[in-house]
Motif scaffolding. Structure first.
Motif, short mmCIF file in Angstrom:
data_model
loop_
_atom_site.label_atom_id
_atom_site.label_comp_id
_atom_site.label_asym_id
_atom_site.label_seq_id
_atom_site.Cartn_x
_atom_site.Cartn_y
_atom_site.Cartn_z
N PRO A 213 1.29 -1.06 -0.11
CA PRO A 213 -0.06 -0.13 -0.35
C PRO A 213 0.82 1.39 0.10
CG PRO A 213 -0.56 -1.47 2.06
CD PRO A 213 0.91 -1.98 1.60
N ALA A 214 0.43 2.09 -0.90
CA ALA A 214 0.90 3.55 -0.34
C ALA A 214 1.45 4.35 0.71
CB ALA A 214 -0.08 4.47 -1.23
N GLY A 215 2.84 4.64 0.62
CA GLY A 215 3.48 4.67 2.31
C GLY A 215 3.94 4.13 3.12
N VAL A 216 3.92 2.36 3.15
CA VAL A 216 4.41 1.57 3.35
C VAL A 216 6.21 0.96 2.96
CG1 VAL A 216 4.83 -0.64 3.40
CG2 VAL A 216 2.65 0.57 4.22
N PRO A 217 6.16 1.25 1.00
CA PRO A 217 7.16 1.03 0.84
C PRO A 217 8.77 2.52 1.55
CG PRO A 217 5.60 1.00 -1.17
CD PRO A 217 5.29 1.59 -0.07
N VAL A 218 7.77 3.48 1.58
CA VAL A 218 8.93 4.70 2.85
C VAL A 218 9.52 3.93 3.51
CG1 VAL A 218 8.81 7.10 3.01
CG2 VAL A 218 7.70 6.21 1.60
N LEU A 219 8.62 3.57 4.72
CA LEU A 219 8.88 3.15 5.70
C LEU A 219 9.73 1.44 4.94
CD1 LEU A 219 5.28 2.62 7.34
CD2 LEU A 219 6.95 4.62 7.58
N ALA A 220 9.58 1.01 4.66
CA ALA A 220 10.25 -0.67 4.41
C ALA A 220 12.23 -0.14 3.61
CB ALA A 220 10.16 -1.80 3.33
N ALA A 221 11.59 1.38 3.14
CA ALA A 221 13.15 1.62 2.53
C ALA A 221 14.87 2.48 3.60
CB ALA A 221 12.61 3.29 1.49
N ALA A 222 13.63 2.19 4.56
CA ALA A 222 14.58 3.12 5.86
C ALA A 222 14.92 1.36 6.15
CB ALA A 222 12.96 3.08 7.25
N LEU A 223 14.88 0.69 6.35
CA LEU A 223 15.96 -0.94 6.06
C LEU A 223 17.17 -0.39 5.63
CD1 LEU A 223 13.40 -3.73 6.26
CD2 LEU A 223 13.95 -2.37 8.27
N ALA A 224 17.01 0.26 4.17
CA ALA A 224 18.54 -0.02 3.81
C ALA A 224 19.82 0.57 4.60
CB ALA A 224 18.46 1.10 2.99
N ALA A 225 19.75 1.65 5.79
CA ALA A 225 20.89 2.00 6.93
C ALA A 225 20.69 0.24 7.28
CB ALA A 225 19.61 3.08 7.84
N PRO A 226 19.94 0.02 8.51
CA PRO A 226 20.96 -1.27 9.17
C PRO A 226 21.44 -2.14 8.12
CG PRO A 226 18.39 -1.04 9.38
CD PRO A 226 18.52 0.32 8.35
N ALA A 227 20.77 -2.84 7.31
CA ALA A 227 21.39 -3.23 6.25
C ALA A 227 22.01 -3.30 5.87
CB ALA A 227 20.25 -4.16 5.11
N VAL A 228 23.14 -2.39 5.33
CA VAL A 228 24.33 -1.79 5.19
C VAL A 228 25.02 -2.10 5.97
CG1 VAL A 228 25.54 -0.21 3.66
CG2 VAL A 228 23.52 -0.98 2.59
N LEU A 229 24.81 -1.12 7.05
CA LEU A 229 25.46 -0.46 8.08
C LEU A 229 26.08 -2.52 8.59
CD1 LEU A 229 24.38 1.66 10.05
CD2 LEU A 229 26.13 2.17 8.56
N CYS A 230 25.16 -2.82 9.02
CA CYS A 230 25.59 -4.73 9.08
C CYS A 230 26.49 -5.59 7.87
CB CYS A 230 23.64 -5.56 9.14
SG CYS A 230 24.01 -7.64 9.28
N LEU A 231 25.98 -5.02 6.84
CA LEU A 231 26.97 -5.66 6.47
C LEU A 231 28.65 -4.95 6.36
CD1 LEU A 231 25.06 -6.07 2.93
CD2 LEU A 231 25.62 -8.10 3.98
N GLU A 232 28.38 -3.67 6.03
CA GLU A 232 30.06 -2.52 6.47
C GLU A 232 30.93 -3.53 7.60
OE1 GLU A 232 33.03 -0.33 5.05
OE2 GLU A 232 31.03 -1.18 4.40
N GLY A 233 29.73 -3.68 8.77
CA GLY A 233 30.18 -4.47 9.86
C GLY A 233 31.12 -5.85 10.13
N ARG A 234 30.01 -6.19 9.87
CA ARG A 234 30.54 -7.96 8.47
C ARG A 234 32.32 -7.73 8.35
NH1 ARG A 234 25.72 -11.38 7.58
NH2 ARG A 234 24.51 -11.59 9.78
N ARG A 235 31.76 -6.61 7.02
CA ARG A 235 33.05 -7.00 6.12
C ARG A 235 34.68 -5.83 7.01
NH1 ARG A 235 35.31 -2.83 3.74
NH2 ARG A 235 34.54 -1.52 4.44
#
Length: 267
Positions: A213-235
């Motif tokens: 639904p409209a508005g939900v993709p914006v909230l889901a996009a916020a998951l990009a930050a923890p995902a990238v930071l997690c991968l960066e920490g593992r690297r």
């Protein structure tokens, strides 16, 4: 705290930044960003909000990203509660700004609730750039006042202008909000990690747009930050692990070399 204040005062004497220079810089930021209120007024009109609702958002909410997120979700046909949730999560960052600014400004308790209304990205940036508490207070106050007045004025004019020209979508003005966001965001993406977060957020938002639904993709996009930071920490952890293994191998090699040398001397 007293020692930090004393150091700040000493640094102010060395820096020599005048009050006029602080005011000039603060006004520059306030005027430049305040003009973006035109885009918000137009976007809000395109989302179906009335003049009163649009002006109330700028007067009471006064945080551009949250306002744009709200009206953008509503314009896309999103649920008002979902739109409000997205705006709320974007506005949470201001609470963290307030924790830092409360120490730097050290305002009287009676003034703090009013100053909290001006705790946004721009006032925080100007305040943190100042060398002394006096300069910090001046920068914060001038940026907040100029931006608040101009933002609300241009919001009003943008809404009235949108009503005068009719259908904003026909003029392509519904893209004004996202265009302003991109213009403000692009210069801030300086590191590879920041670019990765932005790119993944775009992919998530666009990829989930047809299925959520409209508005939900914006909230889901916020998951990009923890995902990238997690991968960066593992690297980084893997890199450190390899470095430790290499160091251990070098140490063993040195020890083996020392043992061989001792054996040769014994013979």
């Amino acid at each position: 705290m007293a020692e930090q204040t004393a150091l700040a005062d000493i640094r102010s004497d060395d820096d020599g930044k005048t009050d006029a220079a602080v005011v000039r810089d603060a006004l520059g930021v306030g005027v430049a960003v305040g003009l973006s209120g035109f885009a918000f007024g137009v976007t809000s009109a395109g989302s179906g909000l009335t003049l009163l609702q649009t002006c109330a958002l700028s007067l009471l909410v006064f945080t551009g990203a949250s306002q744009f997120a709200l009206v953008g979700a509503l314009a896309a046909g999103g649920n008002p509660l979902t739109a409000a949730a997205g705006a709320f999560f974007l506005g949470v960052r201001n609470a963290f700004y307030g924790l830092r600014l409360s120490q730097l400004l050290a305002l009287p308790r009676a003034v703090r609730p009013f100053a909290a209304q001006w705790v946004i990205d721009e006032t925080t940036a100007v305040a943190l750039a100042q060398p002394t508490r006096r300069a910090t207070r001046i920068g914060f106050a001038v940026t907040g006042l100029s931006l608040y007045i101009l933002w609300n004025l241009t919001t009003l004019l943008g809404q009235l202008g949108a009503q005068a020209i009719g259908d904003t979508a026909a003029w392509g003005l519904d893209a004004a909000g996202p265009a302003v966001f991109l213009a403000l965001l692009a210069p801030m993406l300086k590191t590879t990690t920041e670019r990765a977060v932005a790119g993944l957020a775009v992919l998530l938002g666009l990829g989930l747009l047809p299925v959520l639904p409209a508005g939900v993709p914006v909230l889901a996009a916020a998951l990009a930050a923890p995902a990238v930071l997690c991968l960066e920490g593992r690297r980084r952890g893997t890199s450190r692990g390899h470095a430790r293994v290499d160091d251990a191998s070098d140490a063993e090699g040195s020890a083996a070399g020392g043992s061989d040398a001792e054996g040769e001397e014994a013979r």
